[in-house]
Design a protein around this motif. Structure first.
Motif, PDB file in Angstrom:
ATOM      1  N   ASP B  12       3.257   2.323  -9.712  1.00 39.68           N
ATOM      2  CA  ASP B  12       4.165   2.210  -8.570  1.00 39.68           C
ATOM      3  C   ASP B  12       4.988   3.468  -8.303  1.00 39.68           C
ATOM      4  O   ASP B  12       5.879   3.472  -7.448  1.00 39.68           O
ATOM      5  CB  ASP B  12       5.111   1.015  -8.760  1.00 39.68           C
ATOM      6  CG  ASP B  12       4.384  -0.304  -8.533  1.00 39.68           C
ATOM      7  OD1 ASP B  12       3.401  -0.304  -7.764  1.00 39.68           O
ATOM      8  OD2 ASP B  12       4.783  -1.312  -9.135  1.00 39.68           O
ATOM      9  N   LEU B  13       4.673   4.544  -9.015  1.00 39.20           N
ATOM     10  CA  LEU B  13       5.463   5.761  -8.835  1.00 39.20           C
ATOM     11  C   LEU B  13       5.401   6.293  -7.402  1.00 39.20           C
ATOM     12  O   LEU B  13       6.344   6.918  -6.933  1.00 39.20           O
ATOM     13  CB  LEU B  13       5.003   6.845  -9.820  1.00 39.20           C
ATOM     14  CG  LEU B  13       5.427   6.593 -11.281  1.00 39.20           C
ATOM     15  CD1 LEU B  13       4.816   7.630 -12.206  1.00 39.20           C
ATOM     16  CD2 LEU B  13       6.944   6.626 -11.396  1.00 39.20           C
ATOM     17  N   LEU B  15       5.680   4.719  -4.736  1.00 43.61           N
ATOM     18  CA  LEU B  15       6.708   4.096  -3.885  1.00 43.61           C
ATOM     19  C   LEU B  15       8.124   4.468  -4.329  1.00 43.61           C
ATOM     20  O   LEU B  15       9.101   4.058  -3.701  1.00 43.61           O
ATOM     21  CB  LEU B  15       6.559   2.571  -3.852  1.00 43.61           C
ATOM     22  CG  LEU B  15       5.459   2.001  -2.972  1.00 43.61           C
ATOM     23  CD1 LEU B  15       5.720   0.533  -2.686  1.00 43.61           C
ATOM     24  CD2 LEU B  15       5.301   2.763  -1.661  1.00 43.61           C
ATOM     25  N   MET B  16       8.231   5.224  -5.420  1.00 45.61           N
ATOM     26  CA  MET B  16       9.551   5.728  -5.813  1.00 45.61           C
ATOM     27  C   MET B  16       9.819   6.947  -4.930  1.00 45.61           C
ATOM     28  O   MET B  16       9.782   8.100  -5.369  1.00 45.61           O
ATOM     29  CB  MET B  16       9.569   6.115  -7.287  1.00 45.61           C
ATOM     30  CG  MET B  16       9.554   4.915  -8.208  1.00 45.61           C
ATOM     31  SD  MET B  16      10.957   3.774  -8.021  1.00 45.61           S
ATOM     32  CE  MET B  16      12.229   4.667  -8.895  1.00 45.61           C
ATOM     33  N   VAL B  17      10.079   6.644  -3.685  1.00 43.30           N
ATOM     34  CA  VAL B  17      10.201   7.677  -2.662  1.00 43.30           C
ATOM     35  C   VAL B  17      11.356   7.273  -1.758  1.00 43.30           C
ATOM     36  O   VAL B  17      11.569   6.091  -1.507  1.00 43.30           O
ATOM     37  CB  VAL B  17       8.853   7.791  -1.906  1.00 43.30           C
ATOM     38  CG1 VAL B  17       8.451   6.475  -1.271  1.00 43.30           C
ATOM     39  CG2 VAL B  17       8.862   8.895  -0.869  1.00 43.30           C
ATOM     40  N   ASP B  18      12.139   8.248  -1.331  1.00 42.04           N
ATOM     41  CA  ASP B  18      13.179   7.936  -0.358  1.00 42.04           C
ATOM     42  C   ASP B  18      12.509   7.713   0.996  1.00 42.04           C
ATOM     43  O   ASP B  18      11.638   8.488   1.395  1.00 42.04           O
ATOM     44  CB  ASP B  18      14.188   9.090  -0.280  1.00 42.04           C
ATOM     45  CG  ASP B  18      15.155   9.083  -1.461  1.00 42.04           C
ATOM     46  OD1 ASP B  18      15.722   8.020  -1.747  1.00 42.04           O
ATOM     47  OD2 ASP B  18      15.321  10.138  -2.094  1.00 42.04           O
ATOM     48  N   LEU B  19      12.958   6.666   1.666  1.00 47.06           N
ATOM     49  CA  LEU B  19      12.310   6.289   2.927  1.00 47.06           C
ATOM     50  C   LEU B  19      12.146   7.481   3.857  1.00 47.06           C
ATOM     51  O   LEU B  19      11.135   7.626   4.537  1.00 47.06           O
ATOM     52  CB  LEU B  19      13.117   5.181   3.611  1.00 47.06           C
ATOM     53  CG  LEU B  19      12.559   4.688   4.941  1.00 47.06           C
ATOM     54  CD1 LEU B  19      11.199   4.029   4.760  1.00 47.06           C
ATOM     55  CD2 LEU B  19      13.528   3.694   5.606  1.00 47.06           C
ATOM     56  N   LEU B  22       8.885   9.492   3.708  1.00 53.17           N
ATOM     57  CA  LEU B  22       7.731   8.911   4.398  1.00 53.17           C
ATOM     58  C   LEU B  22       7.907   9.017   5.912  1.00 53.17           C
ATOM     59  O   LEU B  22       6.948   9.275   6.646  1.00 53.17           O
ATOM     60  CB  LEU B  22       7.553   7.445   3.993  1.00 53.17           C
ATOM     61  CG  LEU B  22       7.160   7.214   2.529  1.00 53.17           C
ATOM     62  CD1 LEU B  22       7.149   5.721   2.218  1.00 53.17           C
ATOM     63  CD2 LEU B  22       5.796   7.832   2.222  1.00 53.17           C
ATOM     64  N   ARG B  77       3.094  -3.147   1.638  1.00 51.21           N
ATOM     65  CA  ARG B  77       4.563  -3.151   1.602  1.00 51.21           C
ATOM     66  C   ARG B  77       5.144  -2.226   2.657  1.00 51.21           C
ATOM     67  O   ARG B  77       6.176  -2.525   3.265  1.00 51.21           O
ATOM     68  CB  ARG B  77       5.069  -2.738   0.210  1.00 51.21           C
ATOM     69  CG  ARG B  77       4.836  -3.827  -0.830  1.00 51.21           C
ATOM     70  CD  ARG B  77       5.341  -3.426  -2.192  1.00 51.21           C
ATOM     71  NE  ARG B  77       6.787  -3.239  -2.202  1.00 51.21           N
ATOM     72  CZ  ARG B  77       7.537  -3.347  -3.302  1.00 51.21           C
ATOM     73  NH1 ARG B  77       6.980  -3.645  -4.451  1.00 51.21           N
ATOM     74  NH2 ARG B  77       8.831  -3.149  -3.242  1.00 51.21           N
TER      75      ARG B  77
END
Lengths: 460, 460
Positions: B12-13, B15-19, B22, B77
């Motif tokens: 899941d790394l 998705l360890m992203v600041d919106l 993206l 997601r």
């Protein structure tokens, strides 16, 4: 090294243990000491810059404890340390936590010497939980205790978590978001954690986007087209020039849909006032002004008090690393063994024996009036804080409330703190916590017994 | 909530992203901006109480970047956030990092404005790495930069990590141990991480063990029998009484094998002196005296300077949470797009454009004499610090040296710092870092170009 995971997996949590816990567990096993012990989790003094600690993380911990297993691979690794007997390793292989955990509800403010959590289990079982108990509850309580201060300072304005980049690792960045939600934050930039813990996921744009486009207006146009109602970051080159350009653009293009602007540097109060005035004068009263950029609760409080026209705050480092107080001196101490009180009396670290309860009294206005720490079996005026979380090694049914209920509990609990304890400043008078007569007497008697035994050893 | 993992998994790394990363990536994709960008990782000023930052974590990061994938579940997601087009989500589904990463070797001391790491990749690819890059390098650099100070203060005496319980989550507690090894610590209490990163696993006993036995001598006897050469914790009730009892016991039982005693509270210097005198007088000169209990580098330095007879230190909170400076204000900034320099000029945050190199000069005695930051393609006197870590999205062969070599590199690098920079105190004179003429000129020209564009927007 090559096959190492990128982050530790949950199957390896049982080896996240300080060696001495396993060494002590083996010593208990070896000596046949298998009676129930009670360990109490508490802190002796408040962390710097904190008037209370918001307890958080007990539920993650309970789930970890329930799932803890030593696999064949773990046993093999422990064998290689060459200090564990095969009999003890067999005991570890069969390890299932069989005890009881009582804890205060998540989001409960707690004070020095008050147990946040008590474990009662066969001593070796309880002992090997020590570091996990502390690590789990420490992280979330540290972050929640910081975040609630920012929410208080913002006085109703939304505070959004931008902290992922400064948080200590991925587990912290993820679980932290749950703590932030509990503490009342309005959103997070963290996509994974926001989704997992139901905190709205927020984001605007970074300086890099404007730099890549170089022409700031080109960047704004691109963004606004793609994300109606977006918030534009206006300080990449010069804030007032950017806002002036945005105003001209909006006036010429009435379809443009901008939700707000974000200030990320400079004197935020002054910039906000100037930008608000420019926007208002041009008739764009609905465009919000957001602020970020190294903010902490003191600056937010000052901005709010000065009447700076800021509609919301993004906060990074201050909450991400709980920068002014990144640690709570949590202790996990034995307080009873086989039904008998236990304590230590090291210089400056005198402790309280026996399993306990905390009763919290409220005044007529619903504000917290004082706590009393008692023996577990006592009753006193007020509400008992410690409630069963695990029994016979399993989560108690209903002990884990829906997260939204816990958020509401935390909100009410914070609201019921006396004003001086809610304040960012140190209170003139600390929150009153007393000890019951029976607990005081138990401490006295335990001390005498210890001194007698020490004296006998001297005479031997 | 029920099916949630206990800690985030490595799958899941992504998705360890600041919106916003993206959101910006989609904007680039949407606008057809697909040229290479260079992002530079650096800090503008030193953290509080630090004379340098020990760069650490680049290699974990490189492995993360290499493995980053968006699964169908991740895409689903993101779809639910209702702001990404199916075209962009398809791009994410196919995401593989294709760029270059250059970084300073792990354990290299770095100073303000010096890039520790540069990413060159198509802009959207590089952009979505932002938070992961910072989170990974931030954690390990923060912890290594603190730990190296404790090692320095201990002046050759071993320092052992007891920090797991205060570290921010499990990922921090695990990766931190690698940072501690790099910084020169001699051991860790953390079983999983000690094994994974080859740092000797150490442990003695806790107060709880003595409390459970209640009779301290009974506890000591049990432990010594099971663990020959063990270190006994002597401050649970009263240090001098405990040491006196141990001495009598050892005299009467010459077979008893004790390696040392550990002091964990009180005035450690005074207690160490008294205990050492008691042990020496009784002829137990080989029994070591270890100290722990809330120690930081300043207290260790003072104990060492005062000549306190302490043979080693256990440190918890100070290194676990890097308590006095838990955050580094790392920035990940765009410095070039499509071969053209880029920068921002926000108040107080002026930056330097262009991909860079850092050259480090040494004096005749091998001490570091000064650094110069240049354009990437320039050469200057000294050794270039930034070296290829990833090329075409893959780890460069040989870029990850065996950990023992990296530990040795870090040791030498620290040793080559000028004394005033090694010191725990702030230096009179900071370490000299200069900028090449060509870099200064590039900054000037980039600023002019930005001002011209802003001016044109004003006129539109």
């Amino acid at each position: 090294m090559k096959d190492q995971p990128l982050i530790p997996g949950e199957q390896d949590l049982s080896l996240m243990v300080d060696l001495y816990e396993l060494a002590m567990a083996q010593a208990y096993w070896h000596a046949g000491m298998d009676r129930d012990a009670v360990f109490s989790l508490f802190f002796r003094k408040l962390p710097d810059h904190r008037n209370f600690v918001l307890a958080c993380g007990q539920q993650h911990l309970a789930r970890v404890i329930e799932s803890l297993r030593f696999s064949d691979d773990h046993i093999k690794r422990l064998e290689e340390l060459d200090q564990f007997s095969s009999g003890f390793l067999d005991w570890l292989r069969d390890f299932r936590f069989s005890g009881t955990v009582r804890a205060v509800p998540e989001g409960t403010p707690v004070f020095p010497q008050e147990p946040l959590l008590e474990v009662c289990a066969p001593v070796a079982e309880a002992q090997i939980l020590e570091s996990l108990v502390m690590n789990y509850v420490h992280l979330e309580s540290t972050l929640a205790s910081k975040a609630v201060r920012l929410v208080h300072a913002a006085d109703g304005r939304p505070v959004v978590d931008f902290g992922m980049r400064r948080m200590h690792g991925l587990d912290s960045a993820w679980r932290g978001v749950r703590a932030y939600r509990l503490a009342g934050l309005a959103g997070t930039s963290n996509v994974l954690a926001g989704g997992d813990f139901g905190l709205p996921i927020k984001g605007t744009m970074a300086h890099s986007f404007i730099q890549a486009c170089e022409d700031e207006m080109k960047a704004f146009r691109l963004y606004a087209e793609l994300y109606p109602g977006t918030i534009l970051l206006v300080d990449t080159y010069d804030t007032r020039t950017a806002v002036g350009n945005i105003i001209r653009w909006m006036k010429e293009n009435p379809d443009v849909d901008i939700g707000g602007i974000r200030l990320d540097s400079g004197d935020l109060g002054e910039e906000a006032r100037d930008c608000r005035a420019m926007l208002d004068e041009a008739g764009f009263k609905d465009i919000k002004v957001m602020a970020s950029g190294g903010l902490d609760e003191y600056e937010i409080q000052e901005l709010v008090a000065s009447g700076a026209p800021i509609d919301g705050f993004g906060v990074g480092t201050a909450i991400g690393a709980a920068k002014d107080s990144p640690a709570i001196e949590l202790a996990f101490k034995l307080t009873a063994y086989d039904g008998e009180p236990r304590m230590k009396k090291s210089t400056g670290k005198t402790s309280w024996p026996c399993p306990k309860q905390v009763f919290r009294r409220y005044d007529d206005t619903g504000r917290m009036a004082g706590d009393i720490i008692t023996l577990e079996e006592e009753t006193a005026e007020g509400d008992p804080l410690l409630k069963p979380l695990m029994e016979n090694g399993a989560l108690v049914e209903g002990a884990i409330a829906p997260l939204e209920d816990q958020v509401e509990h935390a909100r009410r609990a914070f609201g019921s703190l006396p004003d001086r304890i809610q304040s960012l400043e140190e209170p003139d008078e600390p929150y009153p916590v007393s000890f019951s007569d029976r607990l005081t007497e138990a401490q006295k008697q335990t001390l005498s017994r210890i001194e007698r035994i020490q004296e006998e050893n001297r005479k031997k």
